[in-house]
Design a protein around this motif. Structure first.
Motif, PDB file in Angstrom:
ATOM      1  N   LYS A 164       6.789  -2.378  -5.874  1.00 26.55           N
ATOM      2  CA  LYS A 164       6.170  -1.063  -6.032  1.00 26.55           C
ATOM      3  C   LYS A 164       4.748  -1.130  -5.484  1.00 26.55           C
ATOM      4  O   LYS A 164       4.229  -2.212  -5.205  1.00 26.55           O
ATOM      5  CB  LYS A 164       6.181  -0.628  -7.486  1.00 26.55           C
ATOM      6  N   ILE A 165       4.128   0.019  -5.330  1.00 28.92           N
ATOM      7  CA  ILE A 165       2.771   0.081  -4.774  1.00 28.92           C
ATOM      8  C   ILE A 165       1.804  -0.711  -5.672  1.00 28.92           C
ATOM      9  O   ILE A 165       1.827  -0.575  -6.893  1.00 28.92           O
ATOM     10  CB  ILE A 165       2.306   1.543  -4.640  1.00 28.92           C
ATOM     11  N   LEU A 196       7.945  -0.991   3.986  1.00 25.24           N
ATOM     12  CA  LEU A 196       6.652  -1.045   3.329  1.00 25.24           C
ATOM     13  C   LEU A 196       5.501  -1.024   4.333  1.00 25.24           C
ATOM     14  O   LEU A 196       5.661  -1.417   5.491  1.00 25.24           O
ATOM     15  CB  LEU A 196       6.531  -2.336   2.490  1.00 25.24           C
ATOM     16  N   LEU A 197       4.355  -0.609   3.854  1.00 28.87           N
ATOM     17  CA  LEU A 197       3.101  -0.777   4.573  1.00 28.87           C
ATOM     18  C   LEU A 197       2.260  -1.712   3.709  1.00 28.87           C
ATOM     19  O   LEU A 197       1.950  -1.400   2.557  1.00 28.87           O
ATOM     20  CB  LEU A 197       2.386   0.560   4.769  1.00 28.87           C
ATOM     21  N   GLN A 219      13.569  -1.896   1.430  1.00 33.62           N
ATOM     22  CA  GLN A 219      12.407  -1.004   1.462  1.00 33.62           C
ATOM     23  C   GLN A 219      11.614  -1.174   2.758  1.00 33.62           C
ATOM     24  O   GLN A 219      11.466  -2.294   3.252  1.00 33.62           O
ATOM     25  CB  GLN A 219      11.475  -1.305   0.271  1.00 33.62           C
ATOM     26  N   GLU A 221      -3.155  -3.459   8.181  1.00 35.70           N
ATOM     27  CA  GLU A 221      -2.037  -2.882   7.442  1.00 35.70           C
ATOM     28  C   GLU A 221      -0.822  -2.913   8.363  1.00 35.70           C
ATOM     29  O   GLU A 221      -0.835  -2.297   9.436  1.00 35.70           O
ATOM     30  CB  GLU A 221      -2.361  -1.457   6.984  1.00 35.70           C
ATOM     31  N   LYS A 274       0.812  -1.211   0.000  1.00 38.95           N
ATOM     32  CA  LYS A 274       0.000   0.000   0.000  1.00 38.95           C
ATOM     33  C   LYS A 274       0.848   1.266   0.000  1.00 38.95           C
ATOM     34  O   LYS A 274       0.444   2.299  -0.519  1.00 38.95           O
ATOM     35  CB  LYS A 274      -0.926   0.007   1.226  1.00 38.95           C
ATOM     36  N   GLN A 275       2.025   1.164   0.595  1.00 41.83           N
ATOM     37  CA  GLN A 275       2.855   2.367   0.705  1.00 41.83           C
ATOM     38  C   GLN A 275       4.323   1.967   0.833  1.00 41.83           C
ATOM     39  O   GLN A 275       4.659   0.960   1.464  1.00 41.83           O
ATOM     40  CB  GLN A 275       2.424   3.180   1.934  1.00 41.83           C
ATOM     41  N   ILE A 276       5.195   2.757   0.206  1.00 43.74           N
ATOM     42  CA  ILE A 276       6.648   2.583   0.369  1.00 43.74           C
ATOM     43  C   ILE A 276       7.147   3.771   1.183  1.00 43.74           C
ATOM     44  O   ILE A 276       7.195   4.899   0.690  1.00 43.74           O
ATOM     45  CB  ILE A 276       7.357   2.504  -0.995  1.00 43.74           C
ATOM     46  N   LYS A 277       7.516   3.511   2.438  1.00 45.50           N
ATOM     47  CA  LYS A 277       7.899   4.588   3.353  1.00 45.50           C
ATOM     48  C   LYS A 277       9.327   5.063   3.135  1.00 45.50           C
ATOM     49  O   LYS A 277       9.634   6.254   3.261  1.00 45.50           O
ATOM     50  CB  LYS A 277       7.721   4.137   4.803  1.00 45.50           C
ATOM     51  N   ASP A 278      10.219   4.124   2.839  1.00 46.63           N
ATOM     52  CA  ASP A 278      11.633   4.495   2.710  1.00 46.63           C
ATOM     53  C   ASP A 278      12.344   3.433   1.872  1.00 46.63           C
ATOM     54  O   ASP A 278      11.918   2.275   1.804  1.00 46.63           O
ATOM     55  CB  ASP A 278      12.283   4.602   4.089  1.00 46.63           C
TER      56      ASP A 278
END
Length: 350
Positions: free
Chosen positions: A70-71, A46-47, A44, A58, A25-29
């Motif tokens: 990737k998202i 991730l969420l 990576q 989540e 759902k999300q790539i934070k760093d």
């Protein structure tokens, strides 16, 4: 990947779910780190959306796998071996959608180019997988002799696929008899070669993991022989059907040909087919073993050790046994097809 699989298979089975499928759902760093295999990989934070015990959550996941995501990507995870129950690690990425798309394309091409025969061949393919997963695999896991199971399963596959694709005719009967006789000879040659070269059956890491997973020793040498027999079916099917079809086509075009002349003319096509298919077989098996060949070449391995190394030797034996089966199948099937063709002709004249 092999080390991950090894660790995964050594985990005791439990009634709870072991593998979870999630969506990024999300790539934070993101950052570059040193890989244990050498070089750099992208790590990576991730969420990931995942369903755990029926509850959608989540959760944060660190991706230090070999493939960055990737998202929207689907990933497979398991609870970390080194953290608490709420810590997850990625074990692979989702490839099922890509596989389905390729399968749909394959089916479409078969139907467009093959018509009704293409449809029947697909039904035969489904039946083949059915035999493998409902007969061959279960009976081998139950401890039955893999060679016997492999030959019986192969015969069932041949019966269905030949008659689904080509119908009940003298041509398909000729191919069936030719393949069956060749398959028996391939089985004998494979058994002799594996025993004479003293293969252990453990060169393939899958056999080691299989014994670990089942908890009981399997006949891995027999499994190796069965694999060689089953792998030979595809090429034998192709060659035998082509030869039978060639014989009946030549006889139809020139009914005056005698038995010897018909055999000779059909063998002209057979020899061309042999040269093409043998080359295909060798390249196919070489391609499968290419990483191993490169590894041994980098180490300046002596040639005698290179071909004696069990994993390499297995591929060589597979190639030679399958090619030997091909060489036997062509004249055998041609002779059988000529017999059926001429026998029917004489019967009609009488």
């Amino acid at each position: 990947a092999i080390s991950i699989l090894a660790v995964f298979l050594t985990i005791p089975k439990s009634p709870t779910q072991d593998i979870f499928k999630g969506e990024v759902k999300q790539i934070k760093d993101e950052r570059m780190i040193d890989s244990i295999a050498g070089g750099k990989i992208k790590e990576q934070d991730l969420l990931v959306a995942v369903a755990i015990d029926g509850e959608k959550e989540e959760i944060p996941v660190v991706n230090d796998f070999f493939v960055s995501v990737k998202i929207g990507d689907e990933i497979f995870m398991r609870r970390s071996l080194f953290g608490n129950e709420q810590t997850f690690e990625i074990i692979d990425i989702g490839r099922d959608k890509g596989i389905v798309a390729l399968t749909v394309l394959f089916v479409f091409l078969v139907l467009i180019t093959g018509g009704w025969k293409g449809l029947y061949s697909l039904i035969g393919l489904i039946f083949s997988f059915g035999v493998i997963f409902t007969f061959i695999v279960p009976f081998i896991l139950k401890g039955f002799n893999p060679v016997t199971v492999g030959i019986i399963g192969s015969s069932l596959i041949l019966l269905a696929t030949l008659y689904l694709s080509y119908g009940f005719s003298r041509k398909s009967l000729s191919a069936l008899i030719g393949i069956t006789l060749t398959l028996l000879l391939v089985g004998l040659l494979a058994n002799f070669s594996v025993q004479a070269l003293r293969f252990t059956g453990f060169a393939n890491e899958g056999a080691i993991f299989l014994n670990m997973e089942t908890g009981s020793p399997l006949n891995v040498v027999g499994l190796l022989i069965a694999g060689i027999i089953i792998a030979a079916i595809g090429v034998l099917d192709d060659v035998a059907v082509t030869q039978a079809s060639t014989v009946f086509s030549i006889a139809s075009a020139n009914p005056s040909l005698g038995v010897t002349d018909l055999f000779k003319k059909a063998m002209i096509v057979g020899r061309d087919h042999i040269s093409a298919v043998v080359n295909t077989l060798v390249l196919a098996y070489t391609g499968a073993a290419l990483p191993l060949i490169l590894l041994l070449s980098l180490r300046n391995t002596p040639f005698s050790y290179f071909i004696s190394f069990e994993m390499t030797a297995e591929e060589i034996v597979r190639t030679l046994v399958a090619s030997s089966g091909l060489l036997l199948a062509v004249p055998l099937t041609t002779a059988i097809a000529v017999f059926f063709c001429k026998y029917k002709s004489r019967e009609f004249k009488n």
